[in-house]
Design a protein around this motif. Structure first.
Motif, PDB file in Angstrom:
ATOM      1  N   LEU B  19       2.174  -6.671   6.831  1.00 47.68           N
ATOM      2  CA  LEU B  19       1.775  -6.109   5.542  1.00 47.68           C
ATOM      3  C   LEU B  19       2.781  -6.494   4.469  1.00 47.68           C
ATOM      4  CD1 LEU B  19       0.613  -2.382   5.919  1.00 47.68           C
ATOM      5  CD2 LEU B  19      -0.708  -4.343   5.122  1.00 47.68           C
ATOM      6  N   SER B  20       2.303  -6.866   3.305  1.00 43.33           N
ATOM      7  CA  SER B  20       3.221  -7.168   2.210  1.00 43.33           C
ATOM      8  C   SER B  20       3.805  -5.867   1.686  1.00 43.33           C
ATOM      9  CB  SER B  20       2.487  -7.890   1.089  1.00 43.33           C
ATOM     10  OG  SER B  20       1.634  -6.997   0.433  1.00 43.33           O
ATOM     11  N   LEU B  21       4.963  -5.972   1.063  1.00 47.52           N
ATOM     12  CA  LEU B  21       5.604  -4.796   0.471  1.00 47.52           C
ATOM     13  C   LEU B  21       4.652  -4.122  -0.497  1.00 47.52           C
ATOM     14  CD1 LEU B  21       9.302  -5.247  -0.548  1.00 47.52           C
ATOM     15  CD2 LEU B  21       8.269  -3.689   1.079  1.00 47.52           C
ATOM     16  N   LYS B  22       3.960  -4.928  -1.256  1.00 47.78           N
ATOM     17  CA  LYS B  22       3.054  -4.410  -2.266  1.00 47.78           C
ATOM     18  C   LYS B  22       1.967  -3.544  -1.610  1.00 47.78           C
ATOM     19  CE  LYS B  22       0.261  -5.708  -6.150  1.00 47.78           C
ATOM     20  NZ  LYS B  22      -1.069  -6.299  -6.322  1.00 47.78           N
ATOM     21  N   ASP B  23       1.345  -4.064  -0.564  1.00 47.97           N
ATOM     22  CA  ASP B  23       0.317  -3.302   0.144  1.00 47.97           C
ATOM     23  C   ASP B  23       0.888  -2.009   0.709  1.00 47.97           C
ATOM     24  OD1 ASP B  23      -1.536  -5.143  -0.433  1.00 47.97           O
ATOM     25  OD2 ASP B  23      -1.888  -5.841   1.613  1.00 47.97           O
ATOM     26  N   LEU B  24       2.017  -2.157   1.378  1.00 46.58           N
ATOM     27  CA  LEU B  24       2.697  -0.996   1.938  1.00 46.58           C
ATOM     28  C   LEU B  24       2.898   0.057   0.851  1.00 46.58           C
ATOM     29  CD1 LEU B  24       5.836  -1.543   4.189  1.00 46.58           C
ATOM     30  CD2 LEU B  24       3.956   0.045   4.496  1.00 46.58           C
ATOM     31  N   ALA B  25       3.491  -0.403  -0.246  1.00 49.90           N
ATOM     32  CA  ALA B  25       3.800   0.495  -1.353  1.00 49.90           C
ATOM     33  C   ALA B  25       2.549   1.206  -1.855  1.00 49.90           C
ATOM     34  CB  ALA B  25       4.463  -0.293  -2.484  1.00 49.90           C
ATOM     35  N   ARG B  27      -0.174   1.861  -0.255  1.00 47.27           N
ATOM     36  CA  ARG B  27      -0.700   2.823   0.708  1.00 47.27           C
ATOM     37  C   ARG B  27       0.119   4.095   0.799  1.00 47.27           C
ATOM     38  NH1 ARG B  27      -4.050  -0.613   4.887  1.00 47.27           N
ATOM     39  NH2 ARG B  27      -3.930  -2.540   3.709  1.00 47.27           N
ATOM     40  N   ILE B  28       1.410   3.991   0.521  1.00 45.22           N
ATOM     41  CA  ILE B  28       2.208   5.214   0.578  1.00 45.22           C
ATOM     42  C   ILE B  28       2.469   5.763  -0.818  1.00 45.22           C
ATOM     43  CG2 ILE B  28       3.326   4.604   2.755  1.00 45.22           C
ATOM     44  CD1 ILE B  28       5.721   3.692   1.247  1.00 45.22           C
ATOM     45  N   GLN B  29       1.786   5.180  -1.800  1.00 45.28           N
ATOM     46  CA  GLN B  29       1.880   5.668  -3.177  1.00 45.28           C
ATOM     47  C   GLN B  29       3.302   5.661  -3.719  1.00 45.28           C
ATOM     48  OE1 GLN B  29      -1.444   6.783  -4.228  1.00 45.28           O
ATOM     49  NE2 GLN B  29      -1.725   8.719  -3.147  1.00 45.28           N
ATOM     50  N   LEU B  30       3.953   4.518  -3.549  1.00 40.73           N
ATOM     51  CA  LEU B  30       5.315   4.384  -4.042  1.00 40.73           C
ATOM     52  C   LEU B  30       5.411   2.991  -4.679  1.00 40.73           C
ATOM     53  CD1 LEU B  30       7.020   6.847  -3.199  1.00 40.73           C
ATOM     54  CD2 LEU B  30       8.324   5.362  -1.718  1.00 40.73           C
ATOM     55  N   SER B  31       6.444   2.777  -5.464  1.00 40.01           N
ATOM     56  CA  SER B  31       6.628   1.440  -6.033  1.00 40.01           C
ATOM     57  C   SER B  31       7.204   0.509  -4.973  1.00 40.01           C
ATOM     58  CB  SER B  31       7.574   1.517  -7.214  1.00 40.01           C
ATOM     59  OG  SER B  31       8.844   1.874  -6.759  1.00 40.01           O
ATOM     60  N   SER B  32       7.063  -0.794  -5.176  1.00 36.03           N
ATOM     61  CA  SER B  32       7.597  -1.715  -4.176  1.00 36.03           C
ATOM     62  C   SER B  32       9.104  -1.634  -4.031  1.00 36.03           C
ATOM     63  CB  SER B  32       7.184  -3.156  -4.443  1.00 36.03           C
ATOM     64  OG  SER B  32       6.201  -3.288  -5.390  1.00 36.03           O
ATOM     65  N   PRO B  33       9.874  -1.513  -5.115  1.00 33.54           N
ATOM     66  CA  PRO B  33      11.324  -1.455  -4.898  1.00 33.54           C
ATOM     67  C   PRO B  33      11.738  -0.290  -3.997  1.00 33.54           C
ATOM     68  CG  PRO B  33      10.877  -1.891  -7.193  1.00 33.54           C
ATOM     69  CD  PRO B  33       9.561  -1.593  -6.552  1.00 33.54           C
ATOM     70  N   SER B  34      11.152   0.867  -4.196  1.00 34.23           N
ATOM     71  CA  SER B  34      11.572   1.994  -3.358  1.00 34.23           C
ATOM     72  C   SER B  34      11.075   1.837  -1.924  1.00 34.23           C
ATOM     73  CB  SER B  34      11.123   3.326  -3.947  1.00 34.23           C
ATOM     74  OG  SER B  34      10.013   3.210  -4.753  1.00 34.23           O
ATOM     75  N   ARG B  38      13.466   1.822   1.365  1.00 38.39           N
ATOM     76  CA  ARG B  38      13.255   2.625   2.570  1.00 38.39           C
ATOM     77  C   ARG B  38      13.180   1.752   3.812  1.00 38.39           C
ATOM     78  NH1 ARG B  38      11.308   7.925   2.727  1.00 38.39           N
ATOM     79  NH2 ARG B  38      11.319   8.980   0.711  1.00 38.39           N
ATOM     80  N   LEU B  39      12.497   0.644   3.686  1.00 40.45           N
ATOM     81  CA  LEU B  39      12.364  -0.268   4.817  1.00 40.45           C
ATOM     82  C   LEU B  39      13.753  -0.752   5.247  1.00 40.45           C
ATOM     83  CD1 LEU B  39      10.229  -1.437   6.551  1.00 40.45           C
ATOM     84  CD2 LEU B  39       9.908  -3.286   4.907  1.00 40.45           C
ATOM     85  N   LYS B  40      14.546  -1.109   4.269  1.00 40.73           N
ATOM     86  CA  LYS B  40      15.889  -1.590   4.546  1.00 40.73           C
ATOM     87  C   LYS B  40      16.681  -0.512   5.305  1.00 40.73           C
ATOM     88  CE  LYS B  40      19.558  -2.555   1.778  1.00 40.73           C
ATOM     89  NZ  LYS B  40      19.895  -2.383   0.349  1.00 40.73           N
TER      90      LYS B  40
END
Lengths: 146, 146
Positions: B19-25, B27-34, B38-40
DNA sequence: GCAAATGATCGACGACATCGACCGCGCAAT
DNA sequence: ATTGCGCGGTCGATGTCGTCGATCATTTGC
């Protein structure tokens, strides 16, 4: 049907499935479009079924891991099967030949937790529990023979 | 320590780690940087150990899957351990408590191939082979309790 | 030998990840 | 109660990456 380049792709992605196409392409000495095309074909052919993570169960609160062999009592097979499917602590379960019918891997928080889960199963099946002391080999790809 | 958002990330990535960061973001209703942050942290904390693929062993030429319990003959434990590690067909092996010492999962091309691999082990250990007839539950995340 | 199909590259465009700057909330100490 | 700080978040700009269409090379079959 599946050549050295495909094998390399599989091995690289087995090691890190989040590799970017560009990185993948660089490592197999191909352009990204063709790498992308090969990846797509591996997915379409069903060779790659999915991409997943390897999470540390301990850090998720599961201190103990066990392998439980399960032999349902006469007539209880369907019911045991349902119970297994409904047991979230069981992360993997195979139907096998031999005396035992199922072999399940389970993650639990503690001995008490283990006892609780196994007791539930033991109401309808003969069980044999082996606690995992360590992983000699942790999940790897089989040799690719095609 | 690990909240609902982290849990959601783990579950989403367990379902598709590419999943791309964008998609992930999204789906969890967050911006990509955050999401990235979290992933990091999940990686740094060792909760996510790695990203890998789920490949179909049959399409890679392994028609048969077996679970072999192994009890080394007296004094042969170290040697058996080395043999297991050197056996590419063994894709997973745990050291367990109980009568058996090891439980290994094996992918092989055929019955002959299975026989060949098990025979090699049986020279130094008592073995018990169960052929996998089907997967009731295929590898999933344990419930996340933290 | 030539045509066609397969599988690769190249280049341009749009999408994506990352970084720095900034914001707001909760908590602790004064 | 208020102030100051730190954590965790958003926003916007910039550079990198993936994708698509066009094109080219290499192998296969007639």
């Amino acid at each position: 049907m599946i050549d050295d380049i495909d094998r390399a792709i599989l091995e690289l992605l087995a090691g890190n499935s989040r590799l970017s196409l560009k990185d993948l392409a660089a490592r197999i000495q191909l352009s990204s479009p063709s790498t992308s095309e090969r990846l797509k074909r591996l997915e379409e052919r069903g060779i790659i079924r999915g991409y997943t993570i390897d999470a540390d169960p301990r850090l998720l609160g599961h201190q103990l891991q066990a392998i439980v062999r399960i032999r349902p009592l006469p007539g209880r097979l369907p019911s045991v099967q349902k119970l297994i499917e409904a047991t979230a602590e069981i992360v993997e379960c195979d139907k096998v030949t031999g005396e035992d019918c199922f072999v399940a891997r389970l993650f639990v928080r503690s001995m008490e937790h283990l006892d609780e889960v196994v007791d539930r199963i033991a109401e309808e099946a003969t069980t044999n529990t082996a606690i995992v002391k360590g992983q000699l080999i942790k999940r790897r790809l089989p040799p690719i023979t095609y």
